[in-house]
Design an enzyme around this catalytic site. Structure first.
Site, PDB file in Angstrom:
ATOM      1  CE  LYS A 185      -7.026  -6.192   1.628  1.00 48.90           C
ATOM      2  NZ  LYS A 185      -6.646  -7.612   1.517  1.00 48.90           N
ATOM      3  CG  HIS A 226      -1.666  -4.676  14.303  1.00 47.59           C
ATOM      4  ND1 HIS A 226      -0.443  -4.583  14.807  1.00 47.59           N
ATOM      5  CD2 HIS A 226      -1.471  -4.855  13.055  1.00 47.59           C
ATOM      6  CE1 HIS A 226       0.299  -4.589  13.911  1.00 47.59           C
ATOM      7  NE2 HIS A 226      -0.134  -4.708  12.830  1.00 47.59           N
ATOM      8  CG  HIS A 267       4.225  -1.382   2.258  1.00 47.88           C
ATOM      9  ND1 HIS A 267       3.019  -2.030   2.166  1.00 47.88           N
ATOM     10  CD2 HIS A 267       4.576  -1.604   3.613  1.00 47.88           C
ATOM     11  CE1 HIS A 267       2.492  -2.798   3.127  1.00 47.88           C
ATOM     12  NE2 HIS A 267       3.380  -2.588   4.059  1.00 47.88           N
ATOM     13  CG  HIS A 319      -0.356   0.101   2.625  1.00 47.70           C
ATOM     14  ND1 HIS A 319       0.456   1.014   2.900  1.00 47.70           N
ATOM     15  CD2 HIS A 319      -0.589  -0.833   3.473  1.00 47.70           C
ATOM     16  CE1 HIS A 319       0.593   0.890   4.226  1.00 47.70           C
ATOM     17  NE2 HIS A 319       0.063  -0.449   4.533  1.00 47.70           N
ATOM     18  CE  LYS A 376      -2.856   1.445  11.631  1.00 50.08           C
ATOM     19  NZ  LYS A 376      -2.326   0.681  12.307  1.00 50.08           N
ATOM     20  CB  CYS A 394       0.657  -7.975  19.068  1.00 52.09           C
ATOM     21  SG  CYS A 394      -0.286  -7.296  17.562  1.00 52.09           S
ATOM     22  CB  CYS A 447       3.378  -6.411  16.542  1.00 46.14           C
ATOM     23  SG  CYS A 447       2.380  -4.858  16.988  1.00 46.14           S
ATOM     24  CB  CYS A 456      -2.029  -4.460  19.577  1.00 43.53           C
ATOM     25  SG  CYS A 456      -0.794  -3.733  18.544  1.00 43.53           S
TER      26      CYS A 456
HETATM   27  N1  MSP Z   1       8.635  -7.137   8.175  1.00 43.97           N
HETATM   28  C1  MSP Z   1       8.552  -5.956   9.159  1.00 43.97           C
HETATM   29  C2  MSP Z   1      10.058  -5.104   8.772  1.00 43.97           C
HETATM   30  C3  MSP Z   1      11.101  -6.165   9.007  1.00 43.97           C
HETATM   31  S1  MSP Z   1      12.444  -5.418   8.533  1.00 43.97           S
HETATM   32  C4  MSP Z   1      13.860  -6.027   9.072  1.00 43.97           C
HETATM   33  C5  MSP Z   1       7.416  -4.881   8.818  1.00 43.97           C
HETATM   34  N2  MSP Z   1       6.842  -5.008   7.664  1.00 43.97           N
HETATM   35  S2  MSP Z   1       5.526  -3.939   7.286  1.00 43.97           S
HETATM   36  O1  MSP Z   1       5.143  -4.466   6.015  1.00 43.97           O
HETATM   37  O2  MSP Z   1       4.505  -3.959   8.136  1.00 43.97           O
HETATM   38  O3  MSP Z   1       6.218  -2.641   6.936  1.00 43.97           O
HETATM   39  C6  MSP Z   1       6.294  -1.591   7.736  1.00 43.97           C
HETATM   40  C7  MSP Z   1       6.862  -0.332   7.391  1.00 43.97           C
HETATM   41  O4  MSP Z   1       5.911  -0.004   6.226  1.00 43.97           O
HETATM   42  C8  MSP Z   1       6.846   0.892   8.202  1.00 43.97           C
HETATM   43  O5  MSP Z   1       8.006   0.967   8.988  1.00 43.97           O
HETATM   44  C9  MSP Z   1       6.777   1.874   7.059  1.00 43.97           C
HETATM   45  O6  MSP Z   1       8.505   1.958   6.579  1.00 43.97           O
HETATM   46  C10 MSP Z   1       6.033   1.633   5.905  1.00 43.97           C
HETATM   47  N3  MSP Z   1       4.443   1.689   6.347  1.00 43.97           N
HETATM   48  C11 MSP Z   1       3.565   0.957   6.635  1.00 43.97           C
HETATM   49  N4  MSP Z   1       2.290   1.817   6.878  1.00 43.97           N
HETATM   50  C12 MSP Z   1       2.530   2.999   6.819  1.00 43.97           C
HETATM   51  C13 MSP Z   1       1.790   4.200   6.699  1.00 43.97           C
HETATM   52  N5  MSP Z   1       0.722   4.410   7.035  1.00 43.97           N
HETATM   53  N6  MSP Z   1       2.648   5.419   6.484  1.00 43.97           N
HETATM   54  C14 MSP Z   1       3.640   5.526   6.246  1.00 43.97           C
HETATM   55  N7  MSP Z   1       4.427   4.154   6.142  1.00 43.97           N
HETATM   56  C15 MSP Z   1       3.994   3.251   6.591  1.00 43.97           C
HETATM   57  O7  MSP Z   1       7.130  -4.193   9.707  1.00 43.97           O
END
Ligand code: MSP
Length: 485
Positions: A297, A146, A21, A18, A294, A126, A129, A143
């Site tokens: 989905k 989540h 990312h 999304h 937030k 969780c 997380c 949490c």
């Molecule tokens: N798999 C773990 C990370 C392991 S790194 C060794 C993880 N993955 S995640 O898919 O949940 O990605 C989290 C990251 O995605 C956040 O730290 C950020 O970089 C990005 N984002 C996810 N949601 C976000 C927003 N709503 N806004 C901005 N960035 C965010 O955690």
């Protein structure tokens, strides 16, 4: 040659990417591209985190075997980054055989050196997380991230002796040897560490979808330990704890606040156990919310990256992402706000400036003088110098890039765009070129030199547009860069 190694988090493949990312990945791409233009030796790593309960549950819900499921989802991330014109040097997957081998080697070494021991564990976990939680981490038993109740986990487990690194970590973080930006995030982490660091469980008894512990195959590795090692394997590490890769350590690790705590404790703890240098900097960017909620989905308010590209084009989408978050702060976005910004800054701003100037230049034929890239900006330089008293706009931009202030960089450049559009109005250029062609030509020379400079400095953000501007100025062909939406 200075080196620049940058990483994004590796994303969970329980779903497709999304815009959160996409933000982190495009941000890393912008920094990597900027350092490439400076001729630094750059390595940009991204990838996917494919083991653990969360991913296994998503595969089960889809009724697909785990490996097939993660192959398919990892592909959606690769495709998204291709669409966003992301120039990574490696895309690591934690199911890559080389990564698995290195995780096994590492754990065996840590075990042999007695950094790992067996004990009992009981705690609240969780799944969202993939982390244990303390009571303080919960709101009304749920949490914060989540909004779901953690499950009680009780099992015999292998532990990593994280507690012994408390003092070292505290020292390295407070002295900025291991820098955490922005400052508020650094302070949060420090106060967490000062409350005490516990040894952490690094094994799972009932999670089949993971890397078996090399010294006890009845367990799999905790997904975070597996995941952290990507930052080493992804840059050519062979799993040897007596040597690290040439590009090590990362200059910047980008992420959001959700995963800072583990990155500032468990991750450097593992590196300290090896005796490896810690990353130079963790930069924590803010969160996107949509219409003040937030993104989720279940709320039906997720903005998907492909929709953004469909509506605004690749560079439009990149621009909107990068200009939406003020350094380190959260930001609320909506389709309405995005379209407004696109029309103001890109369609009416840069796009209009380029097409107007090229059109007015028809029949006059001012050419861009190919000077050395630094002096190409001479006109812009003079303008910026006046306002900022900085010695040159490149130095000024470089400083902002070091501070990872994307929005501020774009604001700086777009002030020049606004200035140029105003300059055309003030000079009534469309009349001037007819009434006083000599004077008109001079104004056009200034403008074309400025546009050429802008075309150069926007390249890390808008790589396609930068090329297009170069071509338009060369051929004099009027093209719409950003159609209004
Ligand atoms: N798999 C773990 C990370 C392991 S790194 C060794 C993880 N993955 S995640 O898919 O949940 O990605 C989290 C990251 O995605 C956040 O730290 C950020 O970089 C990005 N984002 C996810 N949601 C976000 C927003 N709503 N806004 C901005 N960035 C965010 O955690």
């Amino acid at each position: 040659m200075p080196k620049f190694y940058i990483t994004t988090p590796i994303y969970y493949v329980n779903d497709k990417p999304h815009i959160g990312h996409a933000y982190t990945t495009v941000a890393a791409d912008v920094l990597a591209r900027w350092h490439k233009t400076k001729n630094d030796k750059v390595f940009f790593l991204t990838g996917t985190d494919e083991h653990g309960i969360k991913v296994a549950q998503a595969a089960a819900a889809a009724g697909i075997p785990e490996k097939e499921f993660v192959d398919e989802k990892a592909q959606t991330f690769k495709e998204a980054w291709q669409e966003f014109n992301v120039s990574y040097d490696n895309f690591i997957r934690t199911t890559d055989s080389n990564h698995i081998l290195n995780v096994e080697k590492t754990l065996q070494k840590l075990y042999d050196r007695e950094f790992i021991y067996k004990g009992d564990y009981e705690g609240l976990y969780c799944v969202g997380c993939e982390q244990y939680k303390t009571k303080d981490d919960l709101i009304e038993g749920k949490c914060r991230e989540h909004n779901q109740e953690p499950i009680l986990m009780k099992e015999e487990s292998y532990f990593f002796k994280l507690s012994q690194f408390k003092k070292t970590l505290e020292k390295k973080i407070s002295s900025d040897e291991f820098e955490i930006q922005p400052k508020e995030r650094k302070n949060e982490v420090l106060s967490f560490i000062r409350r005490g660091l516990k040894d952490i469980s690094i094994s799972r008894k009932n999670v089949g979808w993971g890397i078996p512990l090399p010294f006890d195959k009845s367990y799999t590795t905790y997904v975070w330990v597996d995941a952290f090692l990507n930052y080493l394997t992804g840059v050519g590490w062979s799993g040897k704890t007596d040597s690290y890769p040439e590009m090590w350590p990362p200059e910047v690790q980008l992420m959001s606040k959700d995963i800072l705590r583990v990155h500032a404790t468990i991750w450097p703890g593992i590196l300290l156990a090896f005796g490896f240098p810690l990353p130079k900097k963790i930069f924590v960017h803010g969160y996107f919310t949509v219409n003040n909620q937030k993104m989720g989905k279940s709320l039906g308010n997720v903005i998907w990256p492909e929709e953004l590209i469909k509506k605004f084009g690749v560079d439009g989408a990149r621009y909107l992402l990068m200009s939406s978050l003020v350094s380190g702060q959260d930001s609320d976005i909506s389709w309405g706000k995005l379209a407004e910004k696109y029309n103001a800054d890109l369609a009416n701003g840069l796009g209009n400036l380029v097409s107007r100037v090229v059109k007015l230049n028809e029949g006059i034929g001012v050419k861009v003088e190919r000077k050395k890239s630094k002096t190409e900006l001479s006109f812009m330089e003079a303008k910026v110098k006046k306002r900022t008293k900085s010695s040159s706009p490149i130095e000024n931009l470089d400083k902002l890039f070091k501070e990872i202030k994307f929005k501020e960089i774009l604001d700086e450049i777009w002030q020049q765009v606004a200035w140029a559009n105003k300059y055309i109005e003030e000079k009534k250029l469309w009349e001037l070129v007819k009434a006083n062609p000599k004077e008109g030509k001079k104004v056009l020379e200034n403008l074309i030199s400025l546009i050429s400079g802008i075309g150069e400095v926007v390249s890390p953000f808008l790589p396609e547009t930068s090329e297009k501007i170069k071509n338009i100025l060369k051929t004099g062909e009027v093209k719409s860069l950003f159609p209004r939406v």
